[in-house]
Design a protein around this motif. Sequence first.
Motif, short mmCIF file in Angstrom:
data_model
loop_
_atom_site.label_atom_id
_atom_site.label_comp_id
_atom_site.label_asym_id
_atom_site.label_seq_id
_atom_site.Cartn_x
_atom_site.Cartn_y
_atom_site.Cartn_z
N HIS A 250 -3.20 5.37 -1.67
CA HIS A 250 -4.12 6.01 -0.74
C HIS A 250 -3.68 7.45 -0.48
O HIS A 250 -2.56 7.69 -0.05
N HIS B 43 0.86 -1.19 0.00
CA HIS B 43 0.00 0.00 0.00
C HIS B 43 0.90 1.23 0.00
O HIS B 43 1.77 1.37 0.87
N GLN C 281 -1.90 -0.77 -4.10
CA GLN C 281 -2.97 0.20 -3.86
C GLN C 281 -2.39 1.54 -3.43
O GLN C 281 -1.41 1.59 -2.68
N ARG D 262 3.18 -1.04 4.38
CA ARG D 262 2.69 0.32 4.25
C ARG D 262 3.88 1.18 3.83
O ARG D 262 4.81 1.38 4.61
#
Length: 361
Positions: A218, A71, A216, A267
């Motif tokens: 964000h 992410h 992904q 992350r």
Amino acid sequence: MPLDNIGYLFQAFLVINLEDFDFPLSDDRIAKYPAKNRDESKLMVVQRKSGKITISPHFRNIADWLYPSDHIFYNETRVSKRRVYLETKNQDRIHETIFIESRDSQYWNCLVRNSKKLKLGDILFSPVQKLEFIVFEKREKDIVLKSNITILEEFFDQEGNIPIPPYLKRKSEPIDDIRYQSIFSEGKAANSIAAPTASLHMSYELRKNLIEKGIQFHPLHLEIGFGTFQPIYDEDIIKKKLHKEKIFISPDTAIAHSLASENKERRIALGTTTLRSLEAMYRTSLDIRSGWEGETDIFLTPDDTIDTIDGLITNFHLPKSSLLLLVSAFAGSELIMESYKLAIENDFTFFSYGDAMLIVD
């Protein structure tokens, strides 16, 4: 100095000595312009656990180091054209002015070049519309200018210039209007005075390829102030505080971060402003999944523990800067200074338009 402050100063120096974060850097190592294409800067990969350092010729090769389950959290902020060349009435003197922040859109805290030549009540004029700005207050580090109308972003679009960093030692050019903005800022409100420079390496094609791989993205939002270019002092280390910056993290992004943590998925923070935002949220919010909005003056240094990310994409920063200390907080001081030495030896370029670093385990 009071005795208690002396004690704090001694304690701070036991942990952090700014001289340990100094390094020689010749002017030709400072990238004055961006690479021809966003993802063509060099990339250095630093692995925290093994201490291994790998050099890759292009940033786009970062795809080889990322997992489909990763992410990437990024700062979507857009840079405002806050550098305006105000003129005296007879145009016999020009004062380069950075509009830092407003009180009510008429009173602005500004950094003004050659401000010693100004006195209270003097009037400066904008170059195009000839709008008036009165020297309302002179302070130690800045000047308060009062305009005769409400100043909105449209004013800066017409009258201003992209406030590229002072160490570039040049005026902004048309290329900076494009390349000193990240691809994520398109269509966003302009409210930052500096770019989230790690994001400048991300091209549309690379983002597309990473998404197709399964990664992904964000967004979050931190308004970057001019304080990011200011030097830090021993007092800042003692207080553990820096300039304040406004942050907004949506519930969607906060939930994505929380789920990634629960699922043991990596992350990755795209830039130091993103890391600062996540740390501010986790250190102050009582309900992480609700998102977070507020201001932070958090100062992350090598004596801090960072648990909000598993990887960091960043640029090469100024000696003895808050950003260098922040990166060292995540990767360790010795490893970071070793990587900087290697970067210089291998002709990496530094600062906003310079090359990139990926730090992972």
